[in-house]
Design a protein around this motif. Structure first.
Motif, PDB file in Angstrom:
ATOM      1  N   VAL A  66     -45.871  -6.778 -12.824  1.00 25.04           N
ATOM      2  CA  VAL A  66     -44.404  -6.342 -12.699  1.00 25.04           C
ATOM      3  C   VAL A  66     -43.786  -7.145 -12.846  1.00 25.04           C
ATOM      4  CG1 VAL A  66     -43.596  -5.113 -11.152  1.00 25.04           C
ATOM      5  CG2 VAL A  66     -45.061  -4.132 -11.929  1.00 25.04           C
ATOM      6  N   ILE A  67     -43.740  -8.713 -12.073  1.00 27.01           N
ATOM      7  CA  ILE A  67     -43.208  -9.727 -11.647  1.00 27.01           C
ATOM      8  C   ILE A  67     -43.528 -10.561 -13.205  1.00 27.01           C
ATOM      9  CG2 ILE A  67     -42.886 -11.718 -10.276  1.00 27.01           C
ATOM     10  CD1 ILE A  67     -44.202 -10.099  -7.854  1.00 27.01           C
ATOM     11  N   TRP A  68     -44.645 -10.969 -14.039  1.00 26.86           N
ATOM     12  CA  TRP A  68     -44.051 -11.613 -14.854  1.00 26.86           C
ATOM     13  C   TRP A  68     -43.690 -10.422 -15.726  1.00 26.86           C
ATOM     14  CZ3 TRP A  68     -44.731 -16.433 -13.952  1.00 26.86           C
ATOM     15  CH2 TRP A  68     -45.543 -16.922 -12.782  1.00 26.86           C
ATOM     16  N   GLU A  69     -44.227  -9.457 -15.682  1.00 26.74           N
ATOM     17  CA  GLU A  69     -43.330  -9.316 -17.381  1.00 26.74           C
ATOM     18  C   GLU A  69     -42.034  -9.320 -16.298  1.00 26.74           C
ATOM     19  OE1 GLU A  69     -44.590  -4.224 -16.875  1.00 26.74           O
ATOM     20  OE2 GLU A  69     -46.446  -5.259 -18.166  1.00 26.74           O
ATOM     21  N   GLN A  70     -41.607  -9.209 -15.573  1.00 24.16           N
ATOM     22  CA  GLN A  70     -40.187  -9.244 -15.418  1.00 24.16           C
ATOM     23  C   GLN A  70     -39.375 -10.698 -15.876  1.00 24.16           C
ATOM     24  OE1 GLN A  70     -38.374  -8.371 -11.396  1.00 24.16           O
ATOM     25  NE2 GLN A  70     -39.502  -6.489 -12.075  1.00 24.16           N
ATOM     26  N   ARG A 390     -29.641  -9.918 -15.525  1.00 24.19           N
ATOM     27  CA  ARG A 390     -30.598 -10.044 -14.572  1.00 24.19           C
ATOM     28  C   ARG A 390     -31.346  -8.882 -14.375  1.00 24.19           C
ATOM     29  NH1 ARG A 390     -34.419 -15.012 -12.126  1.00 24.19           N
ATOM     30  NH2 ARG A 390     -36.044 -14.809 -11.793  1.00 24.19           N
ATOM     31  N   LYS A 391     -30.401  -8.498 -13.098  1.00 20.88           N
ATOM     32  CA  LYS A 391     -30.802  -7.022 -12.098  1.00 20.88           C
ATOM     33  C   LYS A 391     -30.465  -5.780 -13.543  1.00 20.88           C
ATOM     34  CE  LYS A 391     -28.186  -8.648  -8.001  1.00 20.88           C
ATOM     35  NZ  LYS A 391     -27.062  -8.544  -7.406  1.00 20.88           N
ATOM     36  N   VAL A 396     -33.867  -1.860 -16.148  1.00 18.75           N
ATOM     37  CA  VAL A 396     -34.546  -0.749 -16.798  1.00 18.75           C
ATOM     38  C   VAL A 396     -36.313  -1.354 -17.182  1.00 18.75           C
ATOM     39  CG1 VAL A 396     -34.474  -1.512 -19.453  1.00 18.75           C
ATOM     40  CG2 VAL A 396     -32.917  -1.885 -18.802  1.00 18.75           C
ATOM     41  N   VAL A 397     -36.681  -2.197 -16.337  1.00 17.28           N
ATOM     42  CA  VAL A 397     -38.379  -2.391 -16.637  1.00 17.28           C
ATOM     43  C   VAL A 397     -38.750  -1.754 -15.134  1.00 17.28           C
ATOM     44  CG1 VAL A 397     -40.301  -3.745 -15.701  1.00 17.28           C
ATOM     45  CG2 VAL A 397     -38.238  -4.566 -17.032  1.00 17.28           C
ATOM     46  N   GLN A 399     -37.599   1.481 -13.973  1.00 20.02           N
ATOM     47  CA  GLN A 399     -37.068   2.844 -14.421  1.00 20.02           C
ATOM     48  C   GLN A 399     -38.196   3.183 -15.314  1.00 20.02           C
ATOM     49  OE1 GLN A 399     -33.136   3.062 -16.635  1.00 20.02           O
ATOM     50  NE2 GLN A 399     -31.696   3.151 -14.511  1.00 20.02           N
ATOM     51  N   ARG A 400     -38.277   2.154 -16.829  1.00 19.56           N
ATOM     52  CA  ARG A 400     -40.047   2.700 -16.588  1.00 19.56           C
ATOM     53  C   ARG A 400     -41.230   2.484 -16.433  1.00 19.56           C
ATOM     54  NH1 ARG A 400     -39.306  -2.247 -22.480  1.00 19.56           N
ATOM     55  NH2 ARG A 400     -36.875  -0.761 -23.588  1.00 19.56           N
ATOM     56  N   GLN A 401     -41.662   1.578 -15.872  1.00 16.72           N
ATOM     57  CA  GLN A 401     -42.020   1.925 -14.621  1.00 16.72           C
ATOM     58  C   GLN A 401     -42.140   3.201 -13.639  1.00 16.72           C
ATOM     59  OE1 GLN A 401     -44.947   0.344 -14.939  1.00 16.72           O
ATOM     60  NE2 GLN A 401     -44.749  -1.672 -15.978  1.00 16.72           N
ATOM     61  N   ALA A 402     -41.394   3.715 -13.442  1.00 16.17           N
ATOM     62  CA  ALA A 402     -41.395   4.773 -12.943  1.00 16.17           C
ATOM     63  C   ALA A 402     -41.648   6.279 -13.266  1.00 16.17           C
ATOM     64  CB  ALA A 402     -39.919   4.621 -12.119  1.00 16.17           C
ATOM     65  N   ALA A 403     -40.985   5.520 -15.579  1.00 14.88           N
ATOM     66  CA  ALA A 403     -41.386   7.077 -15.945  1.00 14.88           C
ATOM     67  C   ALA A 403     -43.123   7.008 -16.195  1.00 14.88           C
ATOM     68  CB  ALA A 403     -40.636   7.104 -17.386  1.00 14.88           C
ATOM     69  N   LYS A 404     -43.542   5.574 -16.652  1.00 15.31           N
ATOM     70  CA  LYS A 404     -45.095   5.686 -16.869  1.00 15.31           C
ATOM     71  C   LYS A 404     -45.350   6.600 -15.514  1.00 15.31           C
ATOM     72  CE  LYS A 404     -44.890   1.858 -20.046  1.00 15.31           C
ATOM     73  NZ  LYS A 404     -45.254   0.259 -19.916  1.00 15.31           N
ATOM     74  N   GLU A 405     -45.163   6.166 -14.142  1.00 13.96           N
ATOM     75  CA  GLU A 405     -45.868   6.653 -13.143  1.00 13.96           C
ATOM     76  C   GLU A 405     -45.865   8.406 -13.131  1.00 13.96           C
ATOM     77  OE1 GLU A 405     -48.724   6.197  -9.895  1.00 13.96           O
ATOM     78  OE2 GLU A 405     -47.915   4.876 -11.047  1.00 13.96           O
TER      79      GLU A 405
END
Length: 467
Positions: A66-70, A390-391, A396-397, A399-405
């Motif tokens: 997650v961190i390195w995707e950001q 950046r924020k 967005v990232v 939100q995408r992770q939450a949608a996937k989860e």
């Protein structure tokens, strides 16, 4: 301690019935069962420990991902931005040249050559690696359930390992060549940059500005007091900087770290925000993966030195900023006080030209101060804009992770509901089938009992008849 004396020991005569002891089979079986259960418990404990470590590793890798995707999104955004700035600079430089059309054509050709080289590298180096990765995944999927492998599959597996090994060796050579070329280009860029671009901190010009000496002041004592105040200000901040440098020089940098490793260490620490839960655990886990040849003590000692050095740089930068701001404030106040003194001291004694010249100098100094304020305000706005972007990207990232989860949980919930529904249906069918069999058996028993009664009546009637 018993010692051998050379005389054999005589064994007393013991009868066979007294020498042999009865076997306790129950006790032996109990000991064997206890040993088996203890071994089973140890095996389960080892399995649970391995599963726990595996889950912990997966959780750490997910947080790193997650961190390195950001960070990847941020770097991609910065790359696109710098690419646009470079293209715009080349275009403007070509348009402003003496032979503008020729320079513009050369710059466009240079950009096209870069794009062609990138496409050639992607087609011949990057894409084949992804293709062979997909082929290997497909091959593993096809042979995943085959145990043991056939002879043809073993031969194919050996060939694949050899090809992957050769391909990996070639890619390692390419990566080493690219890294060497990158370092040479970075060195050339550092050598080509002028000193004022490479400077890490601003330079504060000490002493009284030359423009201030040229100002006419009707009160010499006022001017001397202002100069003495500026001298005390410079001495105070110079002493503070020397004190900071003296404290920093006492902490020597740990050995065994080159420029590349130091840059990697600093980059890794910067990617994990301070408010992140378990930030230190994640940082050191990532550092141990990046620097496997470094011990934990070396990483911790370098982290301590890096944090102290960063704190020193921040304090030094803040001190220089405060110094520059105080000098500008002093200059603005001094010019204002001298202007007021000039106005109060019989301005008619000065000629018109001299008054205009003094006013112009004051105006120039005021404009410089205003320009400095505008530059600082622009820098603050740019930093706030970059932080907001950046924020936004981080949001967005997330939100995408939450949608996937949510999608994964909903899918699992649907599967679980379907499983329970199928299980209830199967249970109901089993109960209905059992009920039908019980009804058939009960009906058959009734018919058999009825038939037995009829036979009994028939036999009794025959006996009475013949008797």
């Amino acid at each position: 301690m018993l010692r051998f004396t050379g005389v054999p020991r005589t064994r007393p005569d013991v009868s066979p019935t007294r020498a042999l002891k009865p076997l306790h089979n129950d006790r032996i079986n109990g000991l064997a069962a206890a040993k088996k259960s203890s071994n089973r418990i140890l095996e389960r404990a080892d399995h649970f420990k391995s599963v726990t470590q595996s889950k912990k590793e997966i959780a750490l890798l997910f947080q790193h991902k997650v961190i390195w995707e950001q960070e990847y999104m941020h770097l991609q955004y910065m790359e696109d931005r710098l690419q646009r700035e470079i293209y715009n600079h080349l275009t403007i430089y070509g348009q402003l040249g003496a032979d503008g059309q020729l320079l513009l054509a050369d710059n466009i050709n240079f950009i096209l050559e870069i794009e062609e080289e990138k496409a050639f590298f992607r087609e011949n180096v990057v894409d084949p690696l992804w293709y062979i990765r997909e082929d290997l995944k497909e091959w593993v999927r096809q042979h995943e359930g085959l145990r043991p492998l056939s002879d043809a599959a073993k031969v194919q597996h050996y060939q694949i390992k050899r090809e992957v090994k050769e391909l990996w060796a070639g890619y390692k050579e390419i990566a080493e060549d690219l890294l060497k070329e990158q370092r040479e280009l970075e060195q050339q860029v550092r050598e080509a940059l002028p000193p004022y671009v490479m400077a890490e901190e601003k330079h504060i010009a000490k002493g009284v500005p030359p423009e201030f000496h040229e100002l006419y002041c009707p009160d010499p004592q006022l001017k001397e007091n202002l100069i003495a105040e500026l001298t005390r200000l410079d001495d105070s901040y110079s002493f503070r900087l020397r004190d900071l440098d003296r404290n920093c020089d006492r902490q020597a940098c740990p050995g065994g770290w080159n420029d590349h490793d130091s840059a990697m260490f600093e980059h890794i620490l910067e990617q994990y925000p301070p408010d992140l839960p378990d930030r230190r655990v994640l940082c050191f886990d990532r550092l141990k993966r990046t620097f496997p040849h470094k011990t934990l003590g070396q990483l911790m000692s370098y982290e301590t030195w890096y944090q102290n050095n960063k704190f020193h740089k921040d304090r030094r930068k803040k001190c220089l900023d405060d110094w520059a701001r105080e000098r500008w404030s002093w200059l603005l106040r001094a010019v204002t006080e001298i202007s007021q003194a000039q106005q109060s001291h019989a301005g008619h004694q000065l000629s018109r030209d001299e008054a205009l010249r003094q006013k112009f100098k004051c105006e120039v100094l005021r404009q410089r101060v205003e320009q400095w304020r505008k530059e600082k305000e622009n820098e603050r706005l740019q930093q706030s804009e970059m932080e907001a972007q950046r924020k936004l990207a981080l949001k967005v990232v997330q939100q995408r992770q939450a949608a996937k989860e949510d999608y994964r949980r909903e899918l699992a919930r649907q599967r679980l509901a379907a499983y329970y529904e199928e299980r209830l249906r199967f249970q109901k069918e089993s109960e209905d089938s059992l009920q039908r069999r019980m009804d058939d058996a009960r009906k058959s028993n009734k018919e058999r009992s009825k038939h037995d009664k009829e036979r009994e009546i028939f036999y009794l009637s025959n006996e009475l008849f013949f008797s």
